[in-house]
Motif scaffolding. Structure first.
Motif, PDB file in Angstrom:
ATOM      1  N   LYS A 167       0.851  -1.191   0.000  1.00  0.00           N
ATOM      2  CA  LYS A 167       0.000   0.000   0.000  1.00  0.00           C
ATOM      3  C   LYS A 167       0.884   1.238   0.000  1.00  0.00           C
ATOM      4  O   LYS A 167       1.953   1.238   0.601  1.00  0.00           O
ATOM      5  N   SER A 184       0.231   5.541   0.527  1.00  0.00           N
ATOM      6  CA  SER A 184      -0.725   6.617   0.797  1.00  0.00           C
ATOM      7  C   SER A 184       0.046   7.904   1.044  1.00  0.00           C
ATOM      8  O   SER A 184       1.269   7.903   1.163  1.00  0.00           O
ATOM      9  N   SER A 200      -5.500   9.926  -3.157  1.00  0.00           N
ATOM     10  CA  SER A 200      -5.294   8.548  -3.578  1.00  0.00           C
ATOM     11  C   SER A 200      -3.895   8.368  -4.151  1.00  0.00           C
ATOM     12  O   SER A 200      -3.417   9.197  -4.921  1.00  0.00           O
ATOM     13  N   THR A 233      -1.952   5.038  -5.932  1.00  0.00           N
ATOM     14  CA  THR A 233      -2.093   3.647  -6.346  1.00  0.00           C
ATOM     15  C   THR A 233      -0.824   3.166  -7.033  1.00  0.00           C
ATOM     16  O   THR A 233      -0.032   3.966  -7.536  1.00  0.00           O
ATOM     17  N   ILE A 234      -0.646   1.859  -7.032  1.00  0.00           N
ATOM     18  CA  ILE A 234       0.526   1.225  -7.642  1.00  0.00           C
ATOM     19  C   ILE A 234       0.111   0.711  -9.015  1.00  0.00           C
ATOM     20  O   ILE A 234      -0.915   0.047  -9.145  1.00  0.00           O
ATOM     21  N   HIS A 235       0.896   1.049 -10.044  1.00  0.00           N
ATOM     22  CA  HIS A 235       0.576   0.640 -11.414  1.00  0.00           C
ATOM     23  C   HIS A 235       1.765  -0.026 -12.086  1.00  0.00           C
ATOM     24  O   HIS A 235       2.908   0.224 -11.738  1.00  0.00           O
ATOM     25  N   GLN A 237      -3.533  -1.277 -12.641  1.00  0.00           N
ATOM     26  CA  GLN A 237      -3.310  -1.149 -11.213  1.00  0.00           C
ATOM     27  C   GLN A 237      -3.000  -2.524 -10.643  1.00  0.00           C
ATOM     28  O   GLN A 237      -3.596  -3.522 -11.044  1.00  0.00           O
ATOM     29  N   SER A 290      -2.087  -4.704  -6.817  1.00  0.00           N
ATOM     30  CA  SER A 290      -2.318  -4.581  -5.381  1.00  0.00           C
ATOM     31  C   SER A 290      -1.034  -4.622  -4.562  1.00  0.00           C
ATOM     32  O   SER A 290      -1.001  -4.147  -3.430  1.00  0.00           O
ATOM     33  N   SER A 291       0.039  -5.183  -5.133  1.00  0.00           N
ATOM     34  CA  SER A 291       1.297  -5.278  -4.395  1.00  0.00           C
ATOM     35  C   SER A 291       2.448  -5.533  -5.352  1.00  0.00           C
ATOM     36  O   SER A 291       2.238  -5.932  -6.498  1.00  0.00           O
ATOM     37  N   LEU A 338       3.987   4.830  -9.275  1.00  0.00           N
ATOM     38  CA  LEU A 338       2.873   5.263  -8.446  1.00  0.00           C
ATOM     39  C   LEU A 338       2.048   6.296  -9.208  1.00  0.00           C
ATOM     40  O   LEU A 338       2.618   7.100  -9.958  1.00  0.00           O
TER      41      LEU A 338
END
Length: 150
Positions: free
Chosen positions: A65, A67, A73, A75-77, A86, A88-89, A107
């Motif tokens: 994550k 932030s 927002s 997010t990881i892309h 995108q 999740s990890s 990011l």
């Protein structure tokens, strides 16, 4: 600008492997640091990209994550030849590095509380599965900036 922030005690692993036959590097705690962080100046009111390198001198970990108190927002892309998706990890390999760079993983920073200007620093809170959260100050640079180049 290299930022190295982290907290907590690091315990040394004893022995050459775990009871289940895993290598000590797989069970040792991660030893993370962050370098070469920057955000190219985004268009006014637009989303921005963030780049950095997470170095790891210990066991494996995972970035789960990101932030920021100054953005709605983050997010990881991952970029591919034709799309951006995108994720999740991202894995942080043992005794290796996770590089977030142009044209690859990066990011996406959206809903800025204040429009960024050159020289500003944005706090990013990077949360890892095993190591917890590391806060880094990431400078806003010129759109053409590349780390290691004058």
């Amino acid at each position: 600008m290299a930022a190295v922030l982290g907290g907590g005690a690091i315990l040394a692993a004893c022995g050459t492997g775990g009871q289940d036959g895993t290598a000590a590097a797989d069970t040792a705690p991660a030893k993370l640091s962050v370098a070469d962080s920057y955000i190219p100046l985004p268009p006014a009111g637009g989303m921005g990209a963030g780049y950095l390198t997470v170095r790891n001198d210990g066991g494996p970990d995972q970035l789960v994550k990101v932030s920021s108190p100054a953005a709605g927002s983050v997010t990881i892309h991952r970029s591919t030849a034709s799309t951006m998706e995108q994720v999740s990890s991202l894995d942080v390999p043992a005794h290796g590095a996770l590089q977030l760079a142009r044209g690859g993983t990066h990011l996406m920073i959206m809903d800025w509380q204040k429009a960024p200007a050159l020289g500003d620093e944005l706090e990013l809170d990077l949360t890892f599965a095993k190591s917890g959260t590391i806060s880094v100050k990431v400078p806003v640079k010129e759109l053409t900036y590349r780390p290691g180049q004058s």
